[in-house]
Design an enzyme around this catalytic site. Sequence first.
Site, mmCIF file in Angstrom:
data_model
loop_
_atom_site.group_PDB
_atom_site.id
_atom_site.type_symbol
_atom_site.label_atom_id
_atom_site.label_comp_id
_atom_site.label_asym_id
_atom_site.label_seq_id
_atom_site.Cartn_x
_atom_site.Cartn_y
_atom_site.Cartn_z
ATOM 1 N N CYS A 131 0.827 -1.206 0.000
ATOM 2 C CA CYS A 131 0.000 0.000 0.000
ATOM 3 C C CYS A 131 0.859 1.253 0.000
ATOM 4 O O CYS A 131 1.354 1.679 1.054
ATOM 5 C CB CYS A 131 -0.926 -0.028 1.214
ATOM 6 S SG CYS A 131 -1.938 1.454 1.342
ATOM 7 N N CYS A 134 -0.312 4.144 2.133
ATOM 8 C CA CYS A 134 -0.123 3.987 3.585
ATOM 9 C C CYS A 134 1.330 4.203 3.980
ATOM 10 O O CYS A 134 1.615 4.803 5.002
ATOM 11 C CB CYS A 134 -0.487 2.572 4.052
ATOM 12 S SG CYS A 134 -1.881 1.856 3.261
ATOM 13 N N ASP A 135 2.238 3.665 3.184
ATOM 14 C CA ASP A 135 3.630 3.564 3.642
ATOM 15 C C ASP A 135 4.628 4.429 2.878
ATOM 16 O O ASP A 135 5.787 4.513 3.272
ATOM 17 C CB ASP A 135 4.082 2.091 3.566
ATOM 18 C CG ASP A 135 3.225 1.209 4.459
ATOM 19 O OD1 ASP A 135 2.753 1.713 5.493
ATOM 20 O OD2 ASP A 135 3.021 0.030 4.121
#
Length: 307
Positions: A131, A134-135
Amino acid sequence: MHNVVIIGSGCAGNTAAIYTARAGLNPIVIAGHEPGGQLSLTTEVENFPGFPEGIQGPELVENMKKQAQRFGAEYRHGTVIEADLSKKPVRLNMDGEWIETRSLIIASGASARWLNLPSEQKLIGHGVSSCATCDGFFYRGKEIMVVGGGDTAMEEANFLTRFGRRVTLVHRRNEFRASKIMLDRAMANPKIEIVTPAAVQEVEDGGTGLVTGVTLKNLETGEVWRREVDGLFVAIGHIPNTKPFAGQMDLDADGYIVSHGGARTSVTGVFHAGDVQDRVYRQAITAAGAGCMAAIEAERYLEAEEH
Ligand code: NDP
């Protein structure tokens, strides 16, 4: 015995919960192994109608849950590991506890597909991610690699150039599944280097517990080489979460639920909503719409059953 159990707490499941709760059916929502679904893994959502300034994905999905709870939906932490759809009432095994329900809405979504290398699995969350939104933030100024040749891989590679020093996109073929516009955008980005036809053979941590590099293989020439990377983003598609239903309802070759019109599945009283059936649109708003459809179908099914 419940009127309706909803499997999944993403956009589809939460919307089904709002509708069935407002219909007085006291739905039970089994949150699943990724509570909140894919929205909980994203940041800014700019295309969900009603939020002119955009909204954070986790906030949007949490708001939906609160809305459903306001009307009496009950959320349970747990995952369905087994199901018996062969007779009524339908039975679900939630982490060892059997639950019976008159109707069922499957909104269990789809999870990221992995390369399934032991070294990759070991380093998930330690440099290996599925992701980018997200990261990506953790890789400012770092060396990043993305694996995949579809739209997701292109989108993630482009997005990650906001953070990384360089993004290497590795794909196993010379042809891309991605749409032309997304591929062109990636190819035109000076921070993206595309490597094909190649596969990641090994993810290395050099004994540090964090990704330090990968071993790549050219699938045409057989050449093997090492590349130093700090972050590896695997973007090779998703797998629908339908394992407990295999052999019990119509699933397609990839495991997605086959629709029997509207939100209906091949089993009466069992309905689908969201990415567990939809491999085309995969949007928060279409999942929410599907959750509404499944709820209305379940309501009508229960009503007809009583007469
Ligand atoms: P896709 O199934 O489209 O692509 C998966 C990619 O991963 C393919 O290139 C495939 O290679 C590769 N792959 C699969 N398994 C492996 C493996 N084991 N090792 C290496 N490579 C592998 O998935 P996406 O997630 O990219 O897209 C899913 C859907 O969502 C599509 O319909 C897409 O259009 C849509 N989407 C749309 C976006 C947008 O419009 N903004 C953004 C993101 C997704 P191969 O081609 O060789 O099979």
